[in-house]
Design a protein around this motif. Structure first.
Motif, PDB file in Angstrom:
ATOM      1  N   LYS A   1     -19.424 -39.496-149.379  1.00 43.37           N
ATOM      2  CA  LYS A   1     -19.164 -40.371-148.238  1.00 43.37           C
ATOM      3  C   LYS A   1     -19.666 -41.774-148.484  1.00 43.37           C
ATOM      4  O   LYS A   1     -19.013 -42.762-148.129  1.00 43.37           O
ATOM      5  N   LYS A   2     -20.845 -41.907-149.120  1.00 42.15           N
ATOM      6  CA  LYS A   2     -21.454 -43.234-149.259  1.00 42.15           C
ATOM      7  C   LYS A   2     -20.574 -44.147-150.097  1.00 42.15           C
ATOM      8  O   LYS A   2     -20.375 -45.316-149.763  1.00 42.15           O
ATOM      9  N   VAL A   3     -20.055 -43.559-151.191  1.00 37.78           N
ATOM     10  CA  VAL A   3     -19.204 -44.365-152.057  1.00 37.78           C
ATOM     11  C   VAL A   3     -17.979 -44.840-151.290  1.00 37.78           C
ATOM     12  O   VAL A   3     -17.573 -46.009-151.363  1.00 37.78           O
ATOM     13  N   LEU A   4     -17.410 -43.910-150.531  1.00 37.56           N
ATOM     14  CA  LEU A   4     -16.207 -44.266-149.782  1.00 37.56           C
ATOM     15  C   LEU A   4     -16.517 -45.326-148.727  1.00 37.56           C
ATOM     16  O   LEU A   4     -15.726 -46.246-148.492  1.00 37.56           O
ATOM     17  N   GLU A   5     -17.674 -45.204-148.094  1.00 32.46           N
ATOM     18  CA  GLU A   5     -18.010 -46.197-147.070  1.00 32.46           C
ATOM     19  C   GLU A   5     -18.192 -47.572-147.685  1.00 32.46           C
ATOM     20  O   GLU A   5     -17.800 -48.591-147.093  1.00 32.46           O
ATOM     21  N   LEU A   6     -18.781 -47.592-148.878  1.00 32.84           N
ATOM     22  CA  LEU A   6     -18.970 -48.869-149.567  1.00 32.84           C
ATOM     23  C   LEU A   6     -17.620 -49.524-149.852  1.00 32.84           C
ATOM     24  O   LEU A   6     -17.416 -50.726-149.626  1.00 32.84           O
ATOM     25  N   ILE A   7     -16.689 -48.683-150.327  1.00 34.75           N
ATOM     26  CA  ILE A   7     -15.343 -49.198-150.605  1.00 34.75           C
ATOM     27  C   ILE A   7     -14.722 -49.726-149.320  1.00 34.75           C
ATOM     28  O   ILE A   7     -14.102 -50.790-149.288  1.00 34.75           O
ATOM     29  N   GLY A   8     -14.918 -48.964-148.251  1.00 34.64           N
ATOM     30  CA  GLY A   8     -14.341 -49.362-146.971  1.00 34.64           C
ATOM     31  C   GLY A   8     -14.871 -50.698-146.506  1.00 34.64           C
ATOM     32  O   GLY A   8     -14.121 -51.565-146.039  1.00 34.64           O
ATOM     33  N   ARG A   9     -16.185 -50.886-146.665  1.00 36.71           N
ATOM     34  CA  ARG A   9     -16.764 -52.153-146.206  1.00 36.71           C
ATOM     35  C   ARG A   9     -16.238 -53.314-147.021  1.00 36.71           C
ATOM     36  O   ARG A   9     -16.008 -54.412-146.509  1.00 36.71           O
ATOM     37  N   LYS A  10     -16.036 -53.064-148.320  1.00 37.68           N
ATOM     38  CA  LYS A  10     -15.530 -54.143-149.167  1.00 37.68           C
ATOM     39  C   LYS A  10     -14.112 -54.511-148.750  1.00 37.68           C
ATOM     40  O   LYS A  10     -13.741 -55.700-148.724  1.00 37.68           O
ATOM     41  N   LEU A  11     -13.322 -53.502-148.407  1.00 33.25           N
ATOM     42  CA  LEU A  11     -11.959 -53.781-147.956  1.00 33.25           C
ATOM     43  C   LEU A  11     -11.995 -54.588-146.667  1.00 33.25           C
ATOM     44  O   LEU A  11     -11.245 -55.545-146.481  1.00 33.25           O
ATOM     45  N   LYS A  12     -12.901 -54.203-145.768  1.00 36.11           N
ATOM     46  CA  LYS A  12     -12.964 -54.889-144.479  1.00 36.11           C
ATOM     47  C   LYS A  12     -13.363 -56.337-144.687  1.00 36.11           C
ATOM     48  O   LYS A  12     -12.843 -57.250-144.043  1.00 36.11           O
ATOM     49  N   LYS A  13     -14.295 -56.551-145.624  1.00 37.85           N
ATOM     50  CA  LYS A  13     -14.785 -57.897-145.856  1.00 37.85           C
ATOM     51  C   LYS A  13     -13.667 -58.798-146.349  1.00 37.85           C
ATOM     52  O   LYS A  13     -13.599 -59.981-146.007  1.00 37.85           O
ATOM     53  N   ASN A  14     -12.775 -58.235-147.146  1.00 44.55           N
ATOM     54  CA  ASN A  14     -11.674 -59.028-147.657  1.00 44.55           C
ATOM     55  C   ASN A  14     -10.433 -58.915-146.793  1.00 44.55           C
ATOM     56  O   ASN A  14      -9.344 -59.263-147.245  1.00 44.55           O
ATOM     57  N   SER A  15     -10.611 -58.455-145.583  1.00 44.97           N
ATOM     58  CA  SER A  15      -9.555 -58.277-144.573  1.00 44.97           C
ATOM     59  C   SER A  15      -8.338 -57.558-145.126  1.00 44.97           C
ATOM     60  O   SER A  15      -7.210 -58.047-145.057  1.00 44.97           O
ATOM     61  N   VAL A  16      -8.597 -56.384-145.705  1.00 49.01           N
ATOM     62  CA  VAL A  16      -7.522 -55.496-146.142  1.00 49.01           C
ATOM     63  C   VAL A  16      -7.495 -54.323-145.173  1.00 49.01           C
ATOM     64  O   VAL A  16      -8.521 -53.700-144.942  1.00 49.01           O
ATOM     65  N   ALA A  17      -6.323 -54.009-144.616  1.00 47.78           N
ATOM     66  CA  ALA A  17      -6.211 -52.865-143.719  1.00 47.78           C
ATOM     67  C   ALA A  17      -5.876 -51.621-144.541  1.00 47.78           C
ATOM     68  O   ALA A  17      -5.306 -51.715-145.624  1.00 47.78           O
ATOM     69  N   LEU A  18      -6.234 -50.455-144.009  1.00 45.02           N
ATOM     70  CA  LEU A  18      -6.040 -49.209-144.761  1.00 45.02           C
ATOM     71  C   LEU A  18      -5.439 -48.143-143.859  1.00 45.02           C
ATOM     72  O   LEU A  18      -5.940 -47.905-142.766  1.00 45.02           O
ATOM     73  N   ASP A  19      -4.351 -47.521-144.300  1.00 44.33           N
ATOM     74  CA  ASP A  19      -3.775 -46.382-143.580  1.00 44.33           C
ATOM     75  C   ASP A  19      -3.929 -45.149-144.452  1.00 44.33           C
ATOM     76  O   ASP A  19      -3.596 -45.179-145.632  1.00 44.33           O
ATOM     77  N   ILE A  20      -4.427 -44.056-143.883  1.00 45.68           N
ATOM     78  CA  ILE A  20      -4.661 -42.842-144.663  1.00 45.68           C
ATOM     79  C   ILE A  20      -3.778 -41.722-144.118  1.00 45.68           C
ATOM     80  O   ILE A  20      -3.759 -41.483-142.908  1.00 45.68           O
ATOM     81  N   VAL A  21      -3.046 -41.056-145.007  1.00 38.05           N
ATOM     82  CA  VAL A  21      -2.265 -39.880-144.623  1.00 38.05           C
ATOM     83  C   VAL A  21      -2.949 -38.665-145.225  1.00 38.05           C
ATOM     84  O   VAL A  21      -2.908 -38.451-146.435  1.00 38.05           O
ATOM     85  N   ASN A  22      -3.583 -37.880-144.376  1.00 35.31           N
ATOM     86  CA  ASN A  22      -4.323 -36.714-144.840  1.00 35.31           C
ATOM     87  C   ASN A  22      -3.421 -35.499-144.735  1.00 35.31           C
ATOM     88  O   ASN A  22      -3.105 -35.046-143.642  1.00 35.31           O
ATOM     89  N   PHE A  23      -2.976 -34.976-145.876  1.00 38.50           N
ATOM     90  CA  PHE A  23      -2.128 -33.783-145.837  1.00 38.50           C
ATOM     91  C   PHE A  23      -2.568 -32.872-146.968  1.00 38.50           C
ATOM     92  O   PHE A  23      -3.559 -33.122-147.650  1.00 38.50           O
ATOM     93  N   GLY A  24      -1.828 -31.783-147.178  1.00 37.82           N
ATOM     94  CA  GLY A  24      -2.116 -30.921-148.320  1.00 37.82           C
ATOM     95  C   GLY A  24      -3.401 -30.138-148.146  1.00 37.82           C
ATOM     96  O   GLY A  24      -3.604 -29.460-147.143  1.00 37.82           O
ATOM     97  N   GLU A  25      -4.283 -30.234-149.148  1.00 35.43           N
ATOM     98  CA  GLU A  25      -5.520 -29.449-149.152  1.00 35.43           C
ATOM     99  C   GLU A  25      -6.379 -29.773-147.933  1.00 35.43           C
ATOM    100  O   GLU A  25      -6.572 -30.933-147.593  1.00 35.43           O
ATOM    101  N   GLU A  26      -6.886 -28.706-147.336  1.00 31.99           N
ATOM    102  CA  GLU A  26      -7.715 -28.901-146.153  1.00 31.99           C
ATOM    103  C   GLU A  26      -9.094 -28.335-146.415  1.00 31.99           C
ATOM    104  O   GLU A  26      -9.256 -27.143-146.575  1.00 31.99           O
ATOM    105  N   ASP A  27     -10.126 -29.164-146.484  1.00 34.55           N
ATOM    106  CA  ASP A  27     -11.491 -28.643-146.357  1.00 34.55           C
ATOM    107  C   ASP A  27     -12.257 -29.576-145.442  1.00 34.55           C
ATOM    108  O   ASP A  27     -11.913 -30.745-145.301  1.00 34.55           O
TER     109      ASP A  27
END
Lengths: 203, 395
Positions: free
Chosen positions: B116-142
């Motif tokens: 999670k931490k790595v992903l959150e770091l990536i997310g914050r960097k995207l937000k800082k550079n004003s990049v929006a992100l859409d996620i489609v969660n399908f397939g494997e479920e855990d």
């Protein structure tokens, strides 16, 4: 390179000096890492209003003091000096790096590139500090990007006022733009008065 | 920038036909919607699995290029989410038109191995550079995967410009589910119009009766509705006819002439007329032909007269021939023929009386009516004599 600007304002008219804000292309002003999108536009005001941030101020995101402000002008300007009023409690920016006539600079670019000029800022709550530029380098500025990498220890960086002093020329930079022509009209571009809820529509 | 998952997990068939195919369809649909909604939109595609993260198409507005590269993709390897997003961010940074808003759409089908931490770091960097992100969660479920992706979204989200969609496996296709989500409809763009059209075409039809959006094509929708109602009315008339026919058969047969006589110009009366005519032709095979007749009967009374007279002349057995005759009679038939036929009809005394009997408010035994009939009869006789004379003269 800061000079104290402590005088009674009778000898010369400060407000006319700091009037470059009139030549800023306000709709195209943008900032990166701002907490409230669009709040950067409130930062450009007349000299007399520099301490009046009732309409809002520019604040960075929580835990991240970096800010980038992109300011395009409506015509080329000659920039003499810059004044920044920051927030209290260590939220004032500590450093300023400026880039000229570059489009789309983001944080990784700003950190790697050599700025045209950089300044160490001091806390400036009264807005009396101004930072002079190396005038020869700022002769024809079509747009300027200000990068604030650091602040005085606060959680966020707040900027209440950015003042620009200089002269505006009538020249415009020639921009070679890739223009896209529409084959079909885009409905969202043509909101009728009926949709915006006003006036009688005539058929 | 669209990040496609082409890892081994995509071979699974829980989304029809395979996860990979469903994903490809969704990607094609999204690209179409984006390019249509705004002419300055550009879309790019990269793969996250396979030999490594690879950009297939840099952001372009050419839909053909995107479809072509989606076509030849191969499945294999493991998905690298973090690297995929970072490469997408880089590709967006070097876009030609700096005025475009940056957005990344990620299809996360296989398990996410980053924490999670790595992903959150990536997310914050995207937000800082004003990049929006859409996620489609399908397939494997855990459970971890959903949690991680939600955390990523929370880190990126700035003012609701980023979205996440969880698509569970099921009968409906991945693209159909996506159409109704904000990923498709965008931030209030015209993408919704395209989405509505695509939905109707796909047959899901959220609320459009005839598969045609009244907003897009009002005339077509109206035409479809009108023809539907006409067909319904026709079927009701046919049903009524069938009901009447069975009830008439119980009563017994009537004279053929009297049936044909009920010649009015009223459309509603026309339907009752057809009922009696069908009674005349009790043959079951002719039921369909009768319906056709009934429909064509509604057109004009003069042509109906022609058919009626043919019917009355024919013998009872020769139904098929009569129908064929009728059907072959063109609407532009000679008026003369019509006229003589009508005159013959009028001359037929019994026929006339039966007509008059059916007309409301007329009593055939009324002396006035009788006089009229007599005069008309003599007129028709005169006309016949004239015609004979003419024929003789020609000869």
């Amino acid at each position: 390179m800061a000079c104290l600007h402590d005088h009674s304002c009778e000898e010369h008219d400060c407000s006319s000096d700091w009037s470059l804000y009139k030549h800023i292309d306000l709709p195209k002003v943008s900032a990166l890492n701002e907490a409230v999108p669009g709040s950067v536009k409130t930062v450009f005001r007349a000299w007399e209003q520099r301490l009046n941030s009732s309409e809002g101020y520019l604040e960075s995101n929580e835990g991240d003091p970096e800010l980038i402000v992109f300011i395009p002008f409506t015509s080329d300007v000659k920039l003499k000096s810059i004044s920044i009023v920051g927030g209290a409690d260590g939220t004032s920016p500590a450093k300023l790096r400026a880039f000229i006539n570059r489009d789309g600079i983001d944080f990784s670019d700003a950190q790697n590139m050599q700025p045209v000029q950089e300044w160490e800022l001091a806390e400036n709550f009264q807005g009396v500090l101004e930072y002079q530029t190396r005038y020869s380098r700022f002769q024809s500025v079509g747009n300027i990007t200000l990068h604030f990498p650091d602040n005085f220890g606060g959680d966020t960086t707040q900027i209440h006022y950015i003042g620009l002093k200089g002269e505006a020329t009538q020249l415009k930079r020639d921009v070679v733009a890739t223009i896209v022509y529409e084959l079909m009209p885009n409905p969202s571009d043509h909101k009728t008065r009926a949709e915006t809820g006003g006036g009688l529509s005539q058929v | 920038m669209i990040c496609v998952d082409n890892s081994e997990w995509m071979r699974n068939g829980d989304y029809s036909p395979t996860r990979f195919q469903a994903q490809a369809d969704a990607v094609n649909l999204i690209c179409g919607a984006k390019t249509q909604s705004n002419p300055e939109n550009t879309v790019g595609v990269l793969t996250m699995a396979g030999k490594g993260v690879r950009v297939l198409v840099t952001p372009t507005s050419d839909l053909g290029k995107i479809l072509a590269c989606m076509h030849g993709l191969e499945i294999g390897g493991e998905m690298n989410l973090a690297a995929g997003i970072q490469v997408a961010q880089l590709a967006l940074k070097h876009r030609q038109n700096k005025k475009q808003q940056q957005r990344i759409i990620v299809f996360a089908g296989s398990p996410v191995k980053y924490d999670k931490k790595v992903l959150e770091l990536i997310g914050r960097k995207l937000k800082k550079n004003s990049v929006a992100l859409d996620i489609v969660n399908f397939g494997e479920e855990d459970e971890e995967k959903a949690e991680k992706l939600e955390a990523l979204l929370a880190a990126v989200n700035n003012n609701d410009s980023s979205h996440i969609v969880h698509v569970p496996p099921g009968p409906s296709a991945l693209s159909d589910v996506l159409i109704s989500t904000p990923i498709f409809t965008g931030d209030g763009e015209g993408g919704s119009g395209f989405a509505a059209a695509a939905a109707a075409a796909a047959g899901g039809v959220p609320g459009y009766d005839f598969g045609v959006d009244p907003n897009l094509d009002p005339e077509l929708a109206l035409a479809l509705r009108v023809s539907m109602e006409e067909e319904r009315a026709r079927q009701e008339a046919a049903a009524k006819k069938a009901a009447e026919e069975t009830s008439k058969q119980e009563k017994g047969e009537q004279q053929s002439t009297s049936q044909d006589a009920t010649m009015t110009e009223n459309v509603t009366a026309g339907s009752s007329e057809t009922e009696k005519k069908t009674h005349d032709l009790t043959d079951d095979e002719n039921a369909l032909l009768q319906q056709a007749l009934a429909m064509s009967m509604d057109d004009s009374s003069s042509t109906a007269a022609v058919r009626d007279t043919d019917m009355s002349d024919a013998s009872a057995e020769d139904h098929d021939l009569q129908l064929a005759l009728q059907l072959s009679v063109q609407e532009g038939a000679a008026d003369q023929q019509n006229q003589t036929d009508v005159n013959k009809l009028l001359g037929d005394q019994s026929f006339m009386s039966s007509i008059l009997a059916s007309l409301p408010g007329v009593d055939p035994n009324d002396p006035h009516v009788k006089d009229l009939l007599a005069s008309m009869q003599s007129q028709s006789e005169n006309k016949d004599k004239d015609e004979d004379l003419k024929e003789e003269e020609k000869k």
